[in-house]
Design an enzyme around this catalytic site. Structure first.
Site: not given
Ligand code: XIL
Length: 300
Positions: A128, A205, A169, A235, A233
């Site tokens: 990020e 996401h 990422n 969802d 990641e």
């Molecule tokens: C999130 C986790 O799922 C949570 O449990 C934590 O509180 C915050 O981080 N992008 C990412 C992940 O790269 O590391 C994040 O994970 C979600 C967004």
């Protein structure tokens, strides 16, 4: 195929999930995890605040437990993440000098990636680092070290673990847009100059019904630079057939790109999703398969 992992394997891919060490004692959780998933990403346990909470003193207990679980069940591990502006201990952001922060970053990468040397398939080396407009996010690393911190992180990761594939990422980079253009230009530059980068992670996401019209072309243009691409990641906010359709679209886009080697959902069950009040995963709170699960299997 009967499971996500076997369906993905039939196409030469890995299907992973983010895993929290705290849930590994729940038998329904591990039953689903080990039946369906061939990859594991520690959800929080490898982040800087977890692994080096105070300067120079490393803690690997929780992450080691996840890695050991994965090794016992033939699951590939995605390391997540070495350098990120969030879940960063206060001592790091408190370092005012660029050269001192660079030394601390190198030491962190050497400590963590070195501890897991040989056990990690993919490392999210930097997470990020870009703004939505494609410029660099003004993290403490960017502000104190400057643009070079990302390539310094990749070089340090390669020195610590010569076998892991090293990835950048980010989120909201799934389609072709200003942000993914910024990442693309960085990766192209790294490849041209020999900075060791092997892969790009697309967090994905998403929301049900979201426009993903340029996802496949975006993955393809990165792959054409000579890197693997991974959905890291995934969802999808929403439910029912709209959610299922969006999941199916992501799987089809990945399968259309030969270097799209893995898809990881950010969790196993809706009941533990980080998107609280949402039901974005493939299994409901009782570990029942959702329509989205069926759509993923069918898309493979
Ligand atoms: C999130 C986790 O799922 C949570 O449990 C934590 O509180 C915050 O981080 N992008 C990412 C992940 O790269 O590391 C994040 O994970 C979600 C967004």
């Amino acid at each position: 195929a009967a499971t996500l992992g076997s369906a993905a394997a039939a196409k030469g891919r890995t299907f992973g999930a983010a895993v929290a060490n705290g849930h590994l004692g729940e038998s329904a959780y591990t039953t689903t995890l080990d039946r369906e998933f061939t990859g594991i990403t520690p959800e929080n346990e490898m982040k800087w605040d977890a692994t080096e909470p105070s300067r120079g003193s490393f803690r690997f207990g929780a992450a080691d437990a996840i890695v050991s679980h994965a090794q016992g069940h033939g699951q590939k591990v995605r390391g997540h993440t070495l350098v990120w502006h969030a879940q960063l201990p206060g001592w790091v952001s408190g370092i005012g000098s660029g050269s001192e922060l660079l030394a601390a970053m190198r030491n962190h990468i050497a400590g963590v990636a070195g501890h897991y040397r040989g056990k990690i398939a993919y490392w999210d080396v930097v997470n990020e680092a870009f703004n939505e407009d494609g410029t660099r996010r003004p993290s403490v690393f960017q502000q104190r070290i400057g643009n070079s911190y990302i390539e310094e992180a990749f070089r340090a990761a390669r020195a610590a673990d010569g076998s892991a594939k090293l990835c950048y990422n980010d989120y909201n980079t799934d389609n072709q847009n200003a942000k993914s253009n910024g990442v693309y230009n960085m990766v192209r530059d790294f490849k041209a100059r020999g900075v060791p980068i092997d892969c790009v992670g697309f967090q994905a996401h998403l929301s049900a019904g979201q426009n993903l019209s340029t996802l496949q072309a975006n993955l393809q243009r990165f792959a054409a630079l000579g890197v693997d691409v991974n959905i890291t990641e995934l969802d999808v906010g929403g439910s029912g057939s709209a959610q299922a359709n969006t999941y199916g679209q992501v799987v089809r886009a990945c399968l259309a790109v030969s270097r799209c080697t893995s898809i990881t959902t950010w969790g196993v069950t809706d009941k533990y999703s980080w998107r609280s009040g949402s039901t974005p995963l493939l299994f409901d709170g009782n570990y029942a398969r959702k329509p989205a699960y069926t759509a993923v299997l069918q898309a493979f």
